[in-house]
Design an enzyme around this catalytic site. Structure first.
Site, PDB file in Angstrom:
ATOM      1  N   CYS A   8       4.865  12.907   9.894  1.00  0.00           N
ATOM      2  CA  CYS A   8       4.455  14.266  10.261  1.00  0.00           C
ATOM      3  C   CYS A   8       5.336  14.897  11.332  1.00  0.00           C
ATOM      4  O   CYS A   8       5.597  16.087  11.322  1.00  0.00           O
ATOM      5  CB  CYS A   8       3.025  14.233  10.755  1.00  0.00           C
ATOM      6  N   GLU A  41      -4.136  12.363  20.167  1.00  0.00           N
ATOM      7  CA  GLU A  41      -4.430  10.958  19.971  1.00  0.00           C
ATOM      8  C   GLU A  41      -3.641  10.160  20.987  1.00  0.00           C
ATOM      9  O   GLU A  41      -2.708  10.671  21.620  1.00  0.00           O
ATOM     10  CB  GLU A  41      -4.078  10.529  18.538  1.00  0.00           C
ATOM     11  N   LYS A  79      -0.161  24.970  17.911  1.00  0.00           N
ATOM     12  CA  LYS A  79      -0.145  25.934  16.803  1.00  0.00           C
ATOM     13  C   LYS A  79      -0.871  25.339  15.572  1.00  0.00           C
ATOM     14  O   LYS A  79      -1.882  24.659  15.753  1.00  0.00           O
ATOM     15  CB  LYS A  79       1.306  26.366  16.531  1.00  0.00           C
ATOM     16  N   SER A 114      -6.813   7.506   2.819  1.00  0.00           N
ATOM     17  CA  SER A 114      -6.335   8.277   1.681  1.00  0.00           C
ATOM     18  C   SER A 114      -6.546   7.459   0.410  1.00  0.00           C
ATOM     19  O   SER A 114      -6.384   6.241   0.408  1.00  0.00           O
ATOM     20  CB  SER A 114      -4.851   8.582   1.863  1.00  0.00           C
ATOM     21  N   ASN A 168       0.505   7.885   4.983  1.00  0.00           N
ATOM     22  CA  ASN A 168       1.808   7.371   5.426  1.00  0.00           C
ATOM     23  C   ASN A 168       1.717   6.192   6.401  1.00  0.00           C
ATOM     24  O   ASN A 168       2.599   5.349   6.429  1.00  0.00           O
ATOM     25  CB  ASN A 168       2.662   8.505   6.008  1.00  0.00           C
ATOM     26  N   GLU A 205      -4.875  16.156  13.398  1.00  0.00           N
ATOM     27  CA  GLU A 205      -3.461  15.767  13.451  1.00  0.00           C
ATOM     28  C   GLU A 205      -2.840  16.216  12.141  1.00  0.00           C
ATOM     29  O   GLU A 205      -3.015  15.561  11.114  1.00  0.00           O
ATOM     30  CB  GLU A 205      -3.339  14.238  13.599  1.00  0.00           C
ATOM     31  N   ASP A 221       0.836  -1.213   0.000  1.00  0.00           N
ATOM     32  CA  ASP A 221       0.000   0.000   0.000  1.00  0.00           C
ATOM     33  C   ASP A 221       0.871   1.264   0.000  1.00  0.00           C
ATOM     34  O   ASP A 221       0.559   2.243  -0.667  1.00  0.00           O
ATOM     35  CB  ASP A 221      -0.876  -0.022   1.269  1.00  0.00           C
ATOM     36  N   PRO A 240      -3.430  22.597   5.051  1.00  0.00           N
ATOM     37  CA  PRO A 240      -4.477  23.130   4.162  1.00  0.00           C
ATOM     38  C   PRO A 240      -5.768  22.307   4.230  1.00  0.00           C
ATOM     39  O   PRO A 240      -6.864  22.867   4.262  1.00  0.00           O
ATOM     40  CB  PRO A 240      -3.837  23.057   2.771  1.00  0.00           C
ATOM     41  N   THR A 241      -5.644  20.983   4.257  1.00  0.00           N
ATOM     42  CA  THR A 241      -6.852  20.152   4.387  1.00  0.00           C
ATOM     43  C   THR A 241      -7.476  20.359   5.758  1.00  0.00           C
ATOM     44  O   THR A 241      -8.700  20.424   5.897  1.00  0.00           O
ATOM     45  CB  THR A 241      -6.504  18.658   4.176  1.00  0.00           C
ATOM     46  N   LYS A 301     -12.418   7.021   6.226  1.00  0.00           N
ATOM     47  CA  LYS A 301     -12.038   7.157   4.817  1.00  0.00           C
ATOM     48  C   LYS A 301     -10.527   7.221   4.727  1.00  0.00           C
ATOM     49  O   LYS A 301      -9.915   8.203   5.137  1.00  0.00           O
ATOM     50  CB  LYS A 301     -12.629   8.420   4.178  1.00  0.00           C
TER      51      LYS A 301
HETATM   52  P1  NAP Z   1      -3.904  15.545   2.836  1.00  0.00           P
HETATM   53  O1  NAP Z   1      -3.705  15.797   1.396  1.00  0.00           O
HETATM   54  O2  NAP Z   1      -4.210  16.678   3.713  1.00  0.00           O
HETATM   55  O3  NAP Z   1      -5.098  14.468   2.923  1.00  0.00           O
HETATM   56  C1  NAP Z   1      -5.499  13.899   4.141  1.00  0.00           C
HETATM   57  C2  NAP Z   1      -6.845  13.223   3.955  1.00  0.00           C
HETATM   58  O4  NAP Z   1      -7.871  14.212   3.802  1.00  0.00           O
HETATM   59  C3  NAP Z   1      -6.945  12.349   2.702  1.00  0.00           C
HETATM   60  O5  NAP Z   1      -7.710  11.213   3.000  1.00  0.00           O
HETATM   61  C4  NAP Z   1      -7.644  13.273   1.733  1.00  0.00           C
HETATM   62  O6  NAP Z   1      -8.258  12.619   0.668  1.00  0.00           O
HETATM   63  C5  NAP Z   1      -8.629  13.932   2.647  1.00  0.00           C
HETATM   64  N1  NAP Z   1      -9.192  15.198   2.179  1.00  0.00           N
HETATM   65  C6  NAP Z   1      -8.674  16.100   1.315  1.00  0.00           C
HETATM   66  N2  NAP Z   1      -9.500  17.166   1.189  1.00  0.00           N
HETATM   67  C7  NAP Z   1     -10.570  16.938   1.989  1.00  0.00           C
HETATM   68  C8  NAP Z   1     -11.755  17.669   2.293  1.00  0.00           C
HETATM   69  N3  NAP Z   1     -12.011  18.863   1.755  1.00  0.00           N
HETATM   70  N4  NAP Z   1     -12.634  17.148   3.171  1.00  0.00           N
HETATM   71  C9  NAP Z   1     -12.385  15.954   3.754  1.00  0.00           C
HETATM   72  N5  NAP Z   1     -11.284  15.196   3.494  1.00  0.00           N
HETATM   73  C10 NAP Z   1     -10.377  15.688   2.623  1.00  0.00           C
HETATM   74  O7  NAP Z   1      -2.679  14.805   3.480  1.00  0.00           O
HETATM   75  P2  NAP Z   1      -1.801  13.607   2.886  1.00  0.00           P
HETATM   76  O8  NAP Z   1      -1.035  14.124   1.727  1.00  0.00           O
HETATM   77  O9  NAP Z   1      -2.657  12.407   2.716  1.00  0.00           O
HETATM   78  O10 NAP Z   1      -0.810  13.312   4.103  1.00  0.00           O
HETATM   79  C11 NAP Z   1       0.318  14.066   4.361  1.00  0.00           C
HETATM   80  C12 NAP Z   1       0.039  15.128   5.406  1.00  0.00           C
HETATM   81  O11 NAP Z   1      -0.515  14.512   6.570  1.00  0.00           O
HETATM   82  C13 NAP Z   1       1.301  15.833   5.875  1.00  0.00           C
HETATM   83  O12 NAP Z   1       1.058  17.212   6.004  1.00  0.00           O
HETATM   84  C14 NAP Z   1       1.556  15.217   7.236  1.00  0.00           C
HETATM   85  O13 NAP Z   1       2.295  16.023   8.113  1.00  0.00           O
HETATM   86  C15 NAP Z   1       0.174  14.968   7.725  1.00  0.00           C
HETATM   87  N6  NAP Z   1       0.176  13.932   8.764  1.00  0.00           N
HETATM   88  C16 NAP Z   1      -0.038  14.293  10.071  1.00  0.00           C
HETATM   89  C17 NAP Z   1       0.007  13.335  11.072  1.00  0.00           C
HETATM   90  C18 NAP Z   1      -0.208  13.704  12.519  1.00  0.00           C
HETATM   91  O14 NAP Z   1      -0.486  12.813  13.314  1.00  0.00           O
HETATM   92  N7  NAP Z   1      -0.084  14.957  12.923  1.00  0.00           N
HETATM   93  C19 NAP Z   1       0.266  12.006  10.749  1.00  0.00           C
HETATM   94  C20 NAP Z   1       0.473  11.671   9.403  1.00  0.00           C
HETATM   95  C21 NAP Z   1       0.424  12.647   8.426  1.00  0.00           C
HETATM   96  P3  NAP Z   1      -7.361  12.159  -0.612  1.00  0.00           P
HETATM   97  O15 NAP Z   1      -5.954  12.519  -0.379  1.00  0.00           O
HETATM   98  O16 NAP Z   1      -7.596  10.721  -0.685  1.00  0.00           O
HETATM   99  O17 NAP Z   1      -7.893  12.889  -1.781  1.00  0.00           O
END
Ligand code: NAP
Length: 483
Positions: free
Chosen positions: A283, A457, A450, A177, A152, A249, A93, A230-231, A175
């Protein structure tokens, strides 16, 4: 291994397919091959998931906590028994090497199921004596939770959200990714095999729009996102519309501060764990490494030496220690940052190149002579790129470490005990480390300050984010009224 799941979604205790949704090819990052196909949830699938989660939650929430917990702990045992197969699937995956997935993914998912399963019976309210009258509180479930995952750690995220949600008496719709849709389906299957009643843990596939449709439904009581800032802004705003509870998170640009008196080998191990594990796609990574000037030469030399030992190869070979990036798109983003780092004057000591292989490989990169204003020192890269910065004094290091919009994690390597604690007290970050980095045991709270997030979690702290308090005032005497 057959990587094609029985169907795209898991709803009401069974696999469900609706191939009229957008086709999502699942790509093995090590080769670029398509290894499965799933379909994004249609509105009808999302409706089915929400309706079944809503219908199942009430009875589940009324069960004694120990009964709920027993099922979670049984699921933890099944996950551990199947660790090999689950780890191989996680590798397909995500592309992460089996040497990592076999010790960090299903195992940490099982830890969460076991921990929150054990805690479920201890979720209680309190008694408040008012000298006659009294109040007691009930800790009640929130209702139907929506979990949205990053790519990830697909198994871990599915469990870190599912385990506390279920322990507290909620149902959940998760849901994953679109990049890593396979592992959460296994978590759903295992939970049901362990005896979880239908409708309590549902998985639907999709992209942003499907996630958005899920979280804006008024029947959703809580939204938990792991994703980028941004998300996070969009999801937080959408949840605000219905005044819903959130856990966010999000991303980071965490500092790792290494003082002259640090043990060089341990500090370099910390840099490796904090920048190159999972090909840097973590992250909480300590991507801004502040090294005190006296030890800089030694750290840089040893880091470069040890990075040359990274074994890039077939991720399923147990000897491989460094895998590809998760996708072509993510590799391009990271390459863009590497180009910017060079253009802005940082020194690329090693790495940052594509080896001559299929798949989304990128060699681990070290940047030296990085300054605080450079893009690579300010923005989250989310790839195998470390930035080394110099500093002179403790005050300076702390001020510069905190000079970021993010606040997920921070770490310090030093042999001065009081300085270590002083630094952690001063860090503006939710998850901090002394003389180690990036460990995330389920017993410890994990989350950011911030822009890195809201809520925590893991640990007992997660219970507060998946339950709500009701107070019950008990009158013990006559009721006094003004007229
Ligand atoms: P992402 O692009 O923000 O996407 C996260 C999830 O949100 C995906 O399942 C995405 O769907 C979904 N999503 C996107 N737009 C949405 C909306 N408007 N409404 C509801 N859901 C929406 O992040 P990523 O690229 O998958 O992961 C990398 C990021 O995650 C990095 O910034 C990393 O730091 C962060 N992260 C944080 C943690 C923590 O515990 N703090 C842990 C791991 C990762 P799709 O992508 O499937 O379209």
């Amino acid at each position: 291994m057959n990587t094609q799941p029985t169907a795209s979604h898991f709803i009401n205790g069974a696999f469900v397919e609706d191939s009229s949704g957008t086709e999502i090819p699942v790509i093995y990052p090590a080769t670029g091959e398509v290894i499965a196909t799933v379909y994004a949830a249609t509105p009808a699938i999302i409706e089915q998931a929400i309706a079944s989660a809503k219908a199942a939650q009430k009875a589940w929430g009324k069960l004694p906590g120990t009964e709920r917990g027993r099922i979670l702990r049984r699921a933890a045992d099944i996950m551990r028994d199947r660790n090999h197969d689950l780890s191989v699937l996680e590798t397909y995956d995500t592309g992460k090497p089996y040497s990592e997935t076999s010790v960090a993914d299903a195992t940490s998912g099982a830890d969460a199921l076991e921990y929150f399963g054990g805690l479920a019976g201890a979720i209680t309210g309190e008694h408040i004596d008012l000298g006659g009258d009294f109040v007691y509180t009930r800790r009640e479930p929130l209702g139907v939770c929506a979990g949205i995952g990053a790519w990830n750690y697909p198994t871990q995220i599915a469990c870190w959200k599912g385990a506390p949600a279920l322990a507290c008496g909620n149902s959940i719709i998760f849901k994953p990714s679109e990049t890593t849709p396979l592992c959460a389906l296994k978590v759903a299957e295992i939970l049901h095999e362990a005896g979880l009643p239908a409708g309590l843990y549902n998985v639907i596939q999709g992209m942003g729009p499907q996630g958005a449709q899920l979280i804006t439904d008024p029947r959703i009581d809580k939204v938990s996102l792991t994703g980028s800032v941004p998300t996070g802004r969009k999801v937080y705003a959408a949840a605000a519309e219905n005044i819903r509870a959130v856990t966010m998170e999000l991303g980071g640009k965490s500092p790792l501060v290494i003082f002259d008196d640090a043990d060089v080998e341990n500090a370099v191990s910390g840099i490796i764990l904090g920048n190159f594990y999972s090909s840097g796609q973590i992250c909480s990574n300590g991507t801004r490494v502040f090294v005190q000037r006296g030890i800089k030469g030694a750290i840089l030399a040893r880091l470069t030496e040890r990075l040359a030992n990274a074994q890039m190869g077939d991720p399923l070979d147990p000897d491989t220690t460094f895998g590809p990036m998760v996708s072509a798109a993510q590799r391009e983003i990271v390459e863009g940052f590497i180009a910017k780092g060079q253009a802005e004057g940082a020194t690329l000591v090693t790495g940052g190149t594509r080896p001559d292989k299929d798949g989304f490989w990128l060699t681990p990169a070290i940047f030296a002579d990085v300054t605080d204003d450079m893009t690579i020192a300010r923005e989250e890269i989310f790839g195998p790129v470390v930035s080394i910065l110099d500093f002179d004094t403790e005050e300076e290091a702390l001020a510069r470490a905190n000079d970021t919009i993010y606040g997920l994690a921070a770490g310090v390597f030093t042999s001065d005990l009081t300085r270590a604690h002083r630094m952690c007290a001063g860090f503006e970050a939710g998850t901090t480390y002394i003389n180690t980095y990036n460990l995330a045991p389920v017993e410890a709270p994990f989350g950011g300050m911030k822009l890195s997030g809201v809520g925590r979690e893991n640990s007992k702290a997660a219970i507060e984010h998946y339950s709500q308090i009701k107070s019950v005032y008990v009158g013990m005497g006559d009721v006094e009224a003004p007229f």
